[in-house]
Design a protein around this motif. Structure first.
Motif, PDB file in Angstrom:
ATOM      1  N   ASP A 171      -0.425 -10.710 -37.984  1.00 50.89           N
ATOM      2  CA  ASP A 171       0.644 -11.713 -37.885  1.00 50.89           C
ATOM      3  C   ASP A 171       0.171 -12.948 -38.913  1.00 50.89           C
ATOM      4  O   ASP A 171      -0.702 -13.594 -38.135  1.00 50.89           O
ATOM      5  CB  ASP A 171       1.026 -11.779 -36.567  1.00 50.89           C
ATOM      6  N   ARG A 172       0.708 -13.365 -39.827  1.00 52.19           N
ATOM      7  CA  ARG A 172       0.573 -14.293 -40.489  1.00 52.19           C
ATOM      8  C   ARG A 172       1.488 -15.432 -40.282  1.00 52.19           C
ATOM      9  O   ARG A 172       1.333 -16.643 -40.393  1.00 52.19           O
ATOM     10  CB  ARG A 172       0.597 -14.197 -41.957  1.00 52.19           C
ATOM     11  N   VAL A 173       2.852 -15.099 -39.874  1.00 52.42           N
ATOM     12  CA  VAL A 173       3.796 -16.174 -39.796  1.00 52.42           C
ATOM     13  C   VAL A 173       3.705 -17.025 -38.604  1.00 52.42           C
ATOM     14  O   VAL A 173       3.876 -18.147 -38.769  1.00 52.42           O
ATOM     15  CB  VAL A 173       5.336 -15.396 -39.613  1.00 52.42           C
ATOM     16  N   GLY A 174       3.125 -16.548 -37.494  1.00 56.84           N
ATOM     17  CA  GLY A 174       2.987 -17.117 -36.107  1.00 56.84           C
ATOM     18  C   GLY A 174       2.120 -18.165 -36.577  1.00 56.84           C
ATOM     19  O   GLY A 174       2.073 -19.485 -36.309  1.00 56.84           O
ATOM     20  N   PRO A 175       0.802 -18.027 -36.976  1.00 54.15           N
ATOM     21  CA  PRO A 175      -0.282 -18.999 -37.292  1.00 54.15           C
ATOM     22  C   PRO A 175       0.460 -20.083 -38.072  1.00 54.15           C
ATOM     23  O   PRO A 175      -0.133 -21.200 -38.192  1.00 54.15           O
ATOM     24  CB  PRO A 175      -1.338 -18.405 -37.858  1.00 54.15           C
ATOM     25  N   GLY A 176       1.095 -19.468 -39.197  1.00 51.75           N
ATOM     26  CA  GLY A 176       1.752 -20.353 -40.267  1.00 51.75           C
ATOM     27  C   GLY A 176       2.479 -21.446 -39.481  1.00 51.75           C
ATOM     28  O   GLY A 176       2.535 -22.705 -39.834  1.00 51.75           O
ATOM     29  N   LEU A 177       3.326 -20.931 -38.530  1.00 45.18           N
ATOM     30  CA  LEU A 177       4.388 -21.876 -37.870  1.00 45.18           C
ATOM     31  C   LEU A 177       3.540 -22.823 -37.093  1.00 45.18           C
ATOM     32  O   LEU A 177       3.811 -24.112 -36.864  1.00 45.18           O
ATOM     33  CB  LEU A 177       5.364 -21.106 -37.201  1.00 45.18           C
ATOM     34  N   GLY A 212      -1.442 -21.966 -29.400  1.00 45.60           N
ATOM     35  CA  GLY A 212      -2.888 -21.993 -30.092  1.00 45.60           C
ATOM     36  C   GLY A 212      -3.960 -21.020 -29.290  1.00 45.60           C
ATOM     37  O   GLY A 212      -4.761 -20.240 -29.763  1.00 45.60           O
ATOM     38  N   LEU A 213      -4.129 -21.508 -28.022  1.00 47.42           N
ATOM     39  CA  LEU A 213      -5.012 -20.952 -27.021  1.00 47.42           C
ATOM     40  C   LEU A 213      -4.903 -19.666 -26.853  1.00 47.42           C
ATOM     41  O   LEU A 213      -5.498 -18.808 -26.865  1.00 47.42           O
ATOM     42  CB  LEU A 213      -5.159 -21.998 -25.982  1.00 47.42           C
ATOM     43  N   TRP A 214      -3.314 -19.326 -26.318  1.00 52.37           N
ATOM     44  CA  TRP A 214      -3.078 -18.132 -26.294  1.00 52.37           C
ATOM     45  C   TRP A 214      -3.112 -17.193 -27.543  1.00 52.37           C
ATOM     46  O   TRP A 214      -3.616 -15.910 -27.426  1.00 52.37           O
ATOM     47  CB  TRP A 214      -1.532 -18.010 -25.904  1.00 52.37           C
ATOM     48  N   TRP A 215      -2.953 -17.564 -28.563  1.00 58.15           N
ATOM     49  CA  TRP A 215      -3.149 -16.609 -29.859  1.00 58.15           C
ATOM     50  C   TRP A 215      -4.963 -16.270 -29.831  1.00 58.15           C
ATOM     51  O   TRP A 215      -5.188 -15.331 -30.313  1.00 58.15           O
ATOM     52  CB  TRP A 215      -2.680 -17.384 -31.051  1.00 58.15           C
ATOM     53  N   ALA A 216      -5.521 -17.361 -29.702  1.00 55.70           N
ATOM     54  CA  ALA A 216      -6.987 -17.142 -29.788  1.00 55.70           C
ATOM     55  C   ALA A 216      -7.490 -16.119 -28.744  1.00 55.70           C
ATOM     56  O   ALA A 216      -8.229 -15.399 -29.224  1.00 55.70           O
ATOM     57  CB  ALA A 216      -7.617 -18.643 -29.800  1.00 55.70           C
ATOM     58  N   VAL A 217      -6.933 -16.347 -27.440  1.00 56.29           N
ATOM     59  CA  VAL A 217      -7.403 -15.563 -26.563  1.00 56.29           C
ATOM     60  C   VAL A 217      -6.907 -14.002 -26.485  1.00 56.29           C
ATOM     61  O   VAL A 217      -7.636 -13.036 -26.563  1.00 56.29           O
ATOM     62  CB  VAL A 217      -6.828 -16.219 -25.132  1.00 56.29           C
TER      63      VAL A 217
END
Length: 403
Positions: A171-177, A212-217
Motif C-alpha cells: 500500500d503506497r497511497v496510505g503512507p503518502g496521505l 502512523g503507529l497503527w501502520w508501523a505495528v
C-alpha cells in the motif's frame, strides 16, 4: 462470585472484541457525507456569500469572533479568495470520497475539517440540521465506518484473496496521505495558524500519530499482541462513538418533545397548522393548503409529532415498538423535507436515526443493491461479490489508513 466474574468478562469482551453495528455505521457515514455533499453542491453558486469573502459576515468579523470563542476553521489561515476555493473544494472532495468509503479513516478527518471550517466561518447561517452535522462529523473520526459498503471493504477483500494466493500486497497511497497530512500539520503548527482552542488541533495530531503507529505495528511487528491491543482500543472508541450518537439522538427527540408539550399551540393541537402558511417554508403551497384545510390531519400531525418524540427514547428496550416509531420519525422527516422545504435538515436527522435501524433489514437492503448491481452490470450473468462484515472475515479488521 464466579458468576459475577463471568458476567463482567462477557461484558468486557462484548465492548472490546467486536466493532459493533458495521452496517449501521456505514449508513451513518453514507447519510451524513451525502447530506453535506448535496448541500455544498446546491450552494456552490452562493458559496462566496455564505462562507466566503462576499458574505455580510466578513473575514475580520469572523476572526474576532473566533478569537473569542476558540472555534476551529481553516478559513482563518488566510483571507485570500484562492484559499477559500481550495477549502471549499476540499470539503466537496472529502465528502464524496467518504461517501464512497475510500480511505475512510483519512477522509473522516478531512470531512470533519471541511464541516467545521465552513460552518464556524459563518455561524449565523445554519439551522438545527447543521448543528447535528457539526457534531456527527467529529464522532465519525472515532468510528470504523468503512468495513462494509465501501471501497475500503472491497480493497480489503481483494488484499485478503491476494495474500491467500501468496502474493505480496503493498500500500503506497496510505503512507503518502499520511506524509502529506504530517507536512500540513507541522507547517500550520509552526506558523502558528491554530487560533482555535486546543481540542481540534490535538485531535488532528492524535489521529495522525495513531495512524502512523497503527501502520508501523501492522506492517513491521511480528508479534500479534501490539496489533490486538490497538484493535481493542479502536473497537472501544468505535463502540463509544456509537453510544454517543444514540444518546445524542434520544436527547434531541426527548428535549424537542418535552418543550413542545409546554407550548399552548401544541397543547390545543394546532401547532402544525402555522408552518404550512409561511411563504418561506412553502415550496408546494397547494399541497400545504390541502393538508392545512383538514383539521383532523393537523390535529394528528401535531399530537403525533409530540407522542413519537417523547416516547421514542423509552421504546429502545422493545425492538418491535422501537422499529415502528423509527419508521414514523423517518416518515415525519420526509414530510418535513417535502412540505416545509427543509431537505438537508431532514436528511441529517434521518442519517442520525439510521443508527437504530435493525441489522437484518440493512443486510437485506445490501442484498437488493448487490442484485441490482448484478442486473445492471454489462456481463449480466456475473455474480456480485457478497458483502462481508469484519466479524465474518477477521482480515477486514486490518486498519492502517483504511476502514
Amino acid at each position: 462470585m464466579n458468576r459475577f466474574s463471568l458476567t463482567v468478562s462477557a461484558v468486557i469482551a462484548r465492548v472490546t472484541e467486536p466493532a459493533l453495528a458495521p452496517y449501521q455505521s456505514a449508513v451513518v457515514r453514507i447519510g451524513f457525507s451525502a447530506t453535506w455533499l448535496l448541500f455544498l453542491l446546491r450552494e456552490f453558486p452562493h458559496r462566496h456569500e455564505l462562507y466566503g469573502p462576499d458574505g455580510p459576515w466578513d473575514w475580520e468579523l469572523a476572526r474576532q469572533l473566533i478569537d473569542t470563542n476558540g472555534a476551529f476553521t481553516a478559513l482563518m489561515w488566510s483571507d485570500g479568495r484562492g484559499w477559500f476555493e481550495a477549502v471549499y473544494l476540499l470539503a466537496l472532495l472529502s465528502a464524496a470520497l467518504l461517501l464512497l468509503g475510500w480511505r475512510t479513516r483519512a477522509m473522516s478527518v478531512l470531512f470533519m475539517v471541511g464541516v467545521l471550517s465552513l460552518q464556524n466561518r459563518s455561524v449565523f447561517v445554519g439551522d438545527g440540521g447543521d448543528n447535528v452535522l457539526h457534531l456527527m462529523s467529529i464522532y465519525l473520526v472515532f468510528m470504523r465506518c468503512g468495513r462494509v459498503w465501501s471501497l475500503d471493504a472491497r480493497r480489503a477483500r481483494r488484499a485478503h484473496e491476494a495474500r491467500a494466493r501468496g502474493e505480496r500486497v503493498t500500500d503506497r497511497v496510505g503512507p503518502g496521505l499520511w506524509a502529506v497530512a504530517g507536512f500540513v500539520l507541522v507547517t500550520v503548527t509552526v506558523a502558528g495558524r491554530f487560533h482555535s482552542a486546543w481540542t481540534i488541533p490535538a485531535l488532528l495530531w492524535a489521529a495522525w500519530t495513531v495512524q502512523g503507529l497503527w501502520w508501523a505495528v501492522d506492517r513491521r511487528t511480528k508479534s500479534a499482541e501490539p496489533r490486538i491491543l490497538l484493535d481493542v482500543i479502536g473497537n472501544i472508541l468505535h463502540n463509544g462513538a456509537l453510544v454517543v450518537i444514540m444518546a445524542e439522538a434520544c436527547l434531541i427527540y426527548a428535549t424537542a418533545g418535552w418543550y413542545k408539550i409546554q407550548g399552548s399551540r401544541w397543547q390545543d393541537g394546532t401547532a402544525a397548522y402555522y408552518p404550512l402558511h409561511l411563504d418561506y417554508f412553502s415550496p408546494w403551497p397547494a399541497l400545504a393548503d390541502l393538508l392545512a384545510a383538514s383539521g383532523t390531519m393537523v390535529l394528528l400531525a401535531t399530537y403525533g409529532t409530540v407522542i413519537v418524540q417523547v416516547a421514542f427514547p423509552f421504546t429502545l428496550a422493545n425492538r418491535r415498538l422501537k422499529n415502528i416509531l423509527l419508521a414514523l420519525m423517518m416518515t415525519e422527516h420526509t414530510v418535513i423535507a417535502l412540505l416545509l422545504g427543509l431537505p438537508f435538515f431532514s436528511l441529517a436527522m434521518i442519517a442520525t436515526d439510521a443508527v437504530f435501524l435493525p441489522t437484518g433489514f440493512l443486510r437485506r437492503v445490501g442484498g437488493w443493491a448487490a442484485r441490482a448491481r448484478e442486473l445492471l452490470s454489462s456481463g449480466g450473468g456475473r455474480k456480485a461479490a457478497p458483502e462481508t462484515s469484519a466479524q465474518e472475515n477477521p482480515e477486514h479488521t486490518r486498519v492502517g489508513f483504511t476502514a
